[in-house]
Design an enzyme around this catalytic site. Sequence first.
Site, mmCIF file in Angstrom:
data_model
loop_
_atom_site.group_PDB
_atom_site.id
_atom_site.type_symbol
_atom_site.label_atom_id
_atom_site.label_comp_id
_atom_site.label_asym_id
_atom_site.label_seq_id
_atom_site.Cartn_x
_atom_site.Cartn_y
_atom_site.Cartn_z
ATOM 1 C CG ASP A 79 -41.896 -33.125 -7.375
ATOM 2 O OD1 ASP A 79 -40.926 -32.382 -7.148
ATOM 3 O OD2 ASP A 79 -42.915 -33.150 -6.656
ATOM 4 C CG ASP A 116 -43.718 -25.019 -9.810
ATOM 5 O OD1 ASP A 116 -42.658 -25.262 -9.238
ATOM 6 O OD2 ASP A 116 -44.821 -25.006 -9.224
ATOM 7 C CD GLU A 146 -42.018 -27.826 -4.167
ATOM 8 O OE1 GLU A 146 -42.171 -26.721 -3.639
ATOM 9 O OE2 GLU A 146 -42.712 -28.227 -5.136
ATOM 10 C CG ASP A 170 -39.587 -23.923 -6.926
ATOM 11 O OD1 ASP A 170 -40.197 -23.821 -8.003
ATOM 12 O OD2 ASP A 170 -40.018 -24.573 -5.958
ATOM 13 C CG HIS A 461 -49.399 -25.806 -8.616
ATOM 14 N ND1 HIS A 461 -49.483 -25.818 -7.235
ATOM 15 C CD2 HIS A 461 -48.068 -25.905 -8.885
ATOM 16 C CE1 HIS A 461 -48.268 -25.913 -6.716
ATOM 17 N NE2 HIS A 461 -47.398 -25.960 -7.708
#
Length: 491
Positions: A79, A116, A146, A170, A461
């Site tokens: 995700d 990410d 996640e 990651d 993000h």
Amino acid sequence: MNEHLLALSPSLIWKHFKLLCDTPRPSYHEAPLRSHLIDWAQSLGMETYLDPAGNLLIRKSASQGMENRQTVVLQGHLDMVAQKNAETQHDFEKDPIQTQIIDGWVHATGTTLGADNGIGVAAALAVLESTNIPHGPIEALFTIEEETSLRGAMELEEGILKGKILLNLDSEDRGDVYIGCAGGTDINFKKSFSVSSSNIGSAAFKLAVKGLKGGHSGLDIHKGLANANVLLVTLLQQLNDQFQIQLMSFNGGTLRNAIAREATASFIVNDLQVTALMSKLSLLSAELTAQYEVTEKHLQISLDPCDVAAGLNPEDQANLLNALDCSPHGVFRMSAELAGVTETSCNLGVIDLTFKEDHFVFSGCSLVRSLIDSATDALARKVKAAFALIGAEVAIEHGYPGWRPDPKAGLLKHFLEVHKSVMGYSASVKVIHAGLECGIIGSKYQGMEMVSFGPNIRGAHSPTERLEIDSVEDFWRLLVALLVSVPIENE
């Protein structure tokens, strides 16, 4: 879509990254991508397994002559964070990510890029597809959700992994290797409020804070960035002190693990005070602009007329704003053992106050992180206390453990030797203030040695997320070298 990615090198990893950009995969909507990967892996003769939680495991047999090597687990999550600029038209459940290349970096267009953890997943898929990389047995583990709750890792079926070495793909800094991470927990709060029996004035405005950088609530929490929720609460408190405004709504932030970039609130004010209120807001805006002139150069504070609607009663409003004002946000404590590392922090991620039918519904979420599990619990209780004092329902949930660093691990020693050989310089050993899945997986598979590494990703993000092209090639070379040199089983 995104054909320009195919011209980049190494071609195999970029081919798979293109697939991930073209396939919508926000948290909770990984199923279409997962189904495609199952069909793809089975067409190449690989074994696939879907555990009850929805995590995907793909096994690839060892290359000829490498059958006696240790099994390596390549791990990433399917995700991505779904964040976009307010003016961007994008449906994360239907639309592909539109990428562009600017000055050696891959960007998205007004949205998160999904590097990410898309680039880590792409690297694992490239390894699975490759025919010219000598390697021992491979287990590629792709988890779900996640970015929202770590549910995939939390509910990972025990006993399905054979490997004792795990490479988590990651991380976001070339030249760094991570051997530990923070644990964390969510604090969700909600409460209903009644409507005021009368409005205090006939003028209504929408106050907005926008233009902030945002960012990862763990990796970026120590950088002095502004949180739009925090700034808006500060402004409302100061305006209410002087003008007794009446809130009609508050909407800020979209994710518990992203520093809020935008927040808006609407309120009613006596029309005789409008001029004075605008003057006061101008002064407050100038103060905040000066306060954040280094870290938030594009901070914008705007006030626009809107329609008068139902308002919150003054007592409830005072309680709500006070609770938000005293709820912890930002760095709470730096590590006493690891220089420059954040130990404990809290992000006031989401606030929502909306009028529904005949009452107001307030809800929100904070995320606490810490390298020390007991410190996570202690700060979570402080957040809970702030909202419990106003009678809100508060739930501390979705907690996950940290990953305790082991600087003497054999895998770390091997990684450092390979890194020096491939890159020509020594890797920096670090602990990350974020919730890597390693700690959770390690709690289920005792004795498994793990490291986390990756290429350069910035602005994760947030819609400023970008991926450095040159660092992807270095990331790939390092990953291949690690697989080629995996120790013999029981050596």
